[in-house]
Design a protein around this motif. Structure first.
Motif, PDB file in Angstrom:
ATOM      1  N   ILE A 129       0.831  -1.199   0.000  1.00 26.17           N
ATOM      2  CA  ILE A 129       0.000   0.000   0.000  1.00 26.17           C
ATOM      3  C   ILE A 129       0.869   1.253   0.000  1.00 26.17           C
ATOM      4  CG2 ILE A 129      -1.674   1.308   1.381  1.00 26.17           C
ATOM      5  CD1 ILE A 129      -2.928  -1.411   2.128  1.00 26.17           C
ATOM      6  N   SER A 130       2.017   1.179   0.698  1.00 24.92           N
ATOM      7  CA  SER A 130       2.929   2.321   0.728  1.00 24.92           C
ATOM      8  C   SER A 130       3.515   2.594  -0.654  1.00 24.92           C
ATOM      9  CB  SER A 130       4.060   2.062   1.729  1.00 24.92           C
ATOM     10  OG  SER A 130       3.563   1.925   3.042  1.00 24.92           O
ATOM     11  N   VAL A 131       3.984   1.566  -1.344  1.00 22.67           N
ATOM     12  CA  VAL A 131       4.606   1.783  -2.649  1.00 22.67           C
ATOM     13  C   VAL A 131       3.588   2.272  -3.672  1.00 22.67           C
ATOM     14  CG1 VAL A 131       4.348  -0.495  -3.761  1.00 22.67           C
ATOM     15  CG2 VAL A 131       6.439   0.828  -4.122  1.00 22.67           C
ATOM     16  N   LEU A 132       2.306   1.999  -3.417  1.00 19.58           N
ATOM     17  CA  LEU A 132       1.247   2.474  -4.307  1.00 19.58           C
ATOM     18  C   LEU A 132       0.784   3.887  -3.953  1.00 19.58           C
ATOM     19  CD1 LEU A 132      -0.758  -0.835  -4.805  1.00 19.58           C
ATOM     20  CD2 LEU A 132       0.399   0.487  -6.587  1.00 19.58           C
ATOM     21  N   GLY A 133       1.437   4.489  -2.951  1.00 26.49           N
ATOM     22  CA  GLY A 133       1.249   5.916  -2.740  1.00 26.49           C
ATOM     23  C   GLY A 133       0.297   6.335  -1.645  1.00 26.49           C
ATOM     24  N   SER A 134      -0.158   5.390  -0.819  1.00 28.52           N
ATOM     25  CA  SER A 134      -1.018   5.739   0.302  1.00 28.52           C
ATOM     26  C   SER A 134      -0.330   5.382   1.615  1.00 28.52           C
ATOM     27  CB  SER A 134      -2.357   4.990   0.225  1.00 28.52           C
ATOM     28  OG  SER A 134      -3.115   5.424  -0.886  1.00 28.52           O
ATOM     29  N   GLN A 135      -0.716   6.082   2.672  1.00 26.43           N
ATOM     30  CA  GLN A 135      -0.203   5.744   3.999  1.00 26.43           C
ATOM     31  C   GLN A 135      -0.980   4.562   4.549  1.00 26.43           C
ATOM     32  OE1 GLN A 135      -0.323   8.912   6.892  1.00 26.43           O
ATOM     33  NE2 GLN A 135       0.149   7.552   8.601  1.00 26.43           N
ATOM     34  N   CYS A 136      -0.261   3.513   4.900  1.00 28.68           N
ATOM     35  CA  CYS A 136      -0.870   2.319   5.478  1.00 28.68           C
ATOM     36  C   CYS A 136      -0.832   2.456   6.996  1.00 28.68           C
ATOM     37  CB  CYS A 136      -0.120   1.074   5.027  1.00 28.68           C
ATOM     38  SG  CYS A 136      -0.800  -0.471   5.679  1.00 28.68           S
ATOM     39  N   VAL A 137      -2.008   2.536   7.624  1.00 23.66           N
ATOM     40  CA  VAL A 137      -2.117   2.716   9.070  1.00 23.66           C
ATOM     41  C   VAL A 137      -2.556   1.385   9.671  1.00 23.66           C
ATOM     42  CG1 VAL A 137      -3.162   4.067  10.922  1.00 23.66           C
ATOM     43  CG2 VAL A 137      -2.798   5.110   8.666  1.00 23.66           C
ATOM     44  N   PRO A 138      -1.635   0.648  10.327  1.00 18.66           N
ATOM     45  CA  PRO A 138      -1.968  -0.709  10.759  1.00 18.66           C
ATOM     46  C   PRO A 138      -2.741  -0.763  12.072  1.00 18.66           C
ATOM     47  CG  PRO A 138       0.317  -0.229  11.268  1.00 18.66           C
ATOM     48  CD  PRO A 138      -0.217   0.972  10.535  1.00 18.66           C
ATOM     49  N   LEU A 139      -3.736  -1.626  12.102  1.00 19.50           N
ATOM     50  CA  LEU A 139      -4.422  -1.990  13.335  1.00 19.50           C
ATOM     51  C   LEU A 139      -4.214  -3.486  13.503  1.00 19.50           C
ATOM     52  CD1 LEU A 139      -8.074  -1.031  14.406  1.00 19.50           C
ATOM     53  CD2 LEU A 139      -6.971  -3.197  14.989  1.00 19.50           C
ATOM     54  N   ALA A 140      -3.346  -3.865  14.423  1.00 21.20           N
ATOM     55  CA  ALA A 140      -2.991  -5.272  14.599  1.00 21.20           C
ATOM     56  C   ALA A 140      -4.034  -5.989  15.448  1.00 21.20           C
ATOM     57  CB  ALA A 140      -1.617  -5.388  15.253  1.00 21.20           C
ATOM     58  N   THR A 141      -4.614  -7.046  14.901  1.00 20.18           N
ATOM     59  CA  THR A 141      -5.607  -7.836  15.627  1.00 20.18           C
ATOM     60  C   THR A 141      -4.966  -8.926  16.479  1.00 20.18           C
ATOM     61  OG1 THR A 141      -5.839  -9.310  13.722  1.00 20.18           O
ATOM     62  CG2 THR A 141      -7.357  -7.436  13.869  1.00 20.18           C
ATOM     63  N   ALA A 142      -3.737  -9.295  16.132  1.00 23.46           N
ATOM     64  CA  ALA A 142      -2.985 -10.313  16.864  1.00 23.46           C
ATOM     65  C   ALA A 142      -1.538 -10.234  16.397  1.00 23.46           C
ATOM     66  CB  ALA A 142      -3.543 -11.717  16.614  1.00 23.46           C
TER      67      ALA A 142
END
Length: 281
Positions: A25-38
């Motif tokens: 997602i980063s290389v495609l130009g958007s900020q990837c904001v992670p929400l870790a479920t586990a």
């Protein structure tokens, strides 16, 4: 820069979930904001792994992100470990979705006509409601049948016949579109068929304009994480306003290149060599 909230687990070994979503997602130009479920020491395809469930933290993500005035152009939800997490994903969407937010849900529950070990009917029922909120869903054929209340034994009864499998996929997709609360697009992935002993894999894109199939030759290799790579590419491309059918073609071609570049000696649980192909996206 557009922001995408990605709700998925984080695995140490095994290229899947957040470990592939972040770079793609980063290389495609958007900020990837992670929400870790586990958090997993290794993804669950390995024989041995340990994990910490973060279900109790999801409410805190929602609470503190709201306090920080977070907003998202996209939300992508992948693997959830239980029914409770699926309910919290639904709550997250309700809290952060706007008229402009694009929602993609990958309802991970099974594959090849069988369900995964974390599957329960309670989880299925929650996914049925959750997927109605999505603009795009990316189930495989097994998951689409589960969501559409079609017996998954129907897949085996098709006996690898191309026409029967594609008809089954169209049936499931149209049931799901009719149930959704918006003009949902359904992508059914990895439909494996056999034509004159040559195996072909189809993807179905079903939208308001009809049903469209894409295809690639079946590669006789199986690696974990390719579904996560596929959904991450679709998410990144729709943030760039690429139409869904074009995004699917780009995603499937990328995965084929990665598989072909992955040595036969690689442990399938490790995933594919996708890193040096990122520049091609």
């Amino acid at each position: 820069m557009k922001k995408v909230a990605v709700i998925n687990d984080l695995s140490g070994f095994g290229k899947c979930s957040l470990s592939v979503a972040l770079p793609i997602i980063s290389v495609l130009g958007s900020q990837c904001v992670p929400l870790a479920t586990a958090v997993f020491t290794s993804q669950t395809d390995f024989s041995y792994y340990y994990y910490t469930d973060l279900t109790d933290m999801i409410d805190k993500y929602i609470e503190y992100w709201k306090l920080n005035n977070a907003s998202f152009d996209g939300i992508y939800s992948g693997y959830v470990t239980n029914h409770g997490q699926a309910l919290l994903v639904s709550k997250f969407i309700d809290q952060f979705k706007t008229d402009k937010t694009k929602i993609l849900i990958d309802p991970v529950m099974g594959d090849n006509g069988t369900t995964f070990k974390m599957f329960t009917n309670e989880l299925l029922n929650t996914h049925k409601e959750l997927t109605k909120k999505a603009n795009i869903i990316t189930p495989n054929l097994t998951e689409s049948c589960l969501l559409a209340d079609i017996p998954i034994t129907s897949i085996a009864k098709c006996n690898n016949d191309k026409d029967s499998l594609l008809e089954l996929a169209i049936k499931a997709a149209n049931i799901l579109k009719a149930r959704a609360n918006n003009d949902q697009e359904v992508i059914i992935t990895g439909i494996n068929t056999a034509i004159d002993n040559d195996h072909v894999v189809y993807n179905l894109v079903s939208d308001a304009n009809g049903d469209h199939f894409t295809s690639t030759p079946m590669i006789n290799k199986r690696f974990s994480g390719t579904g996560d790579i596929f959904a991450s590419i679709i998410t990144g491309l729709i943030m760039k306003d690429v139409d869904t059918l074009s995004a699917v073609k780009k995603a499937q071609d990328f995965i084929v290149s990665c598989i072909n570049d992955t040595p036969d000696t690689t442990n399938p649980s490790d995933g594919v060599y996708f890193e040096k192909h990122l520049k091609d996206l």
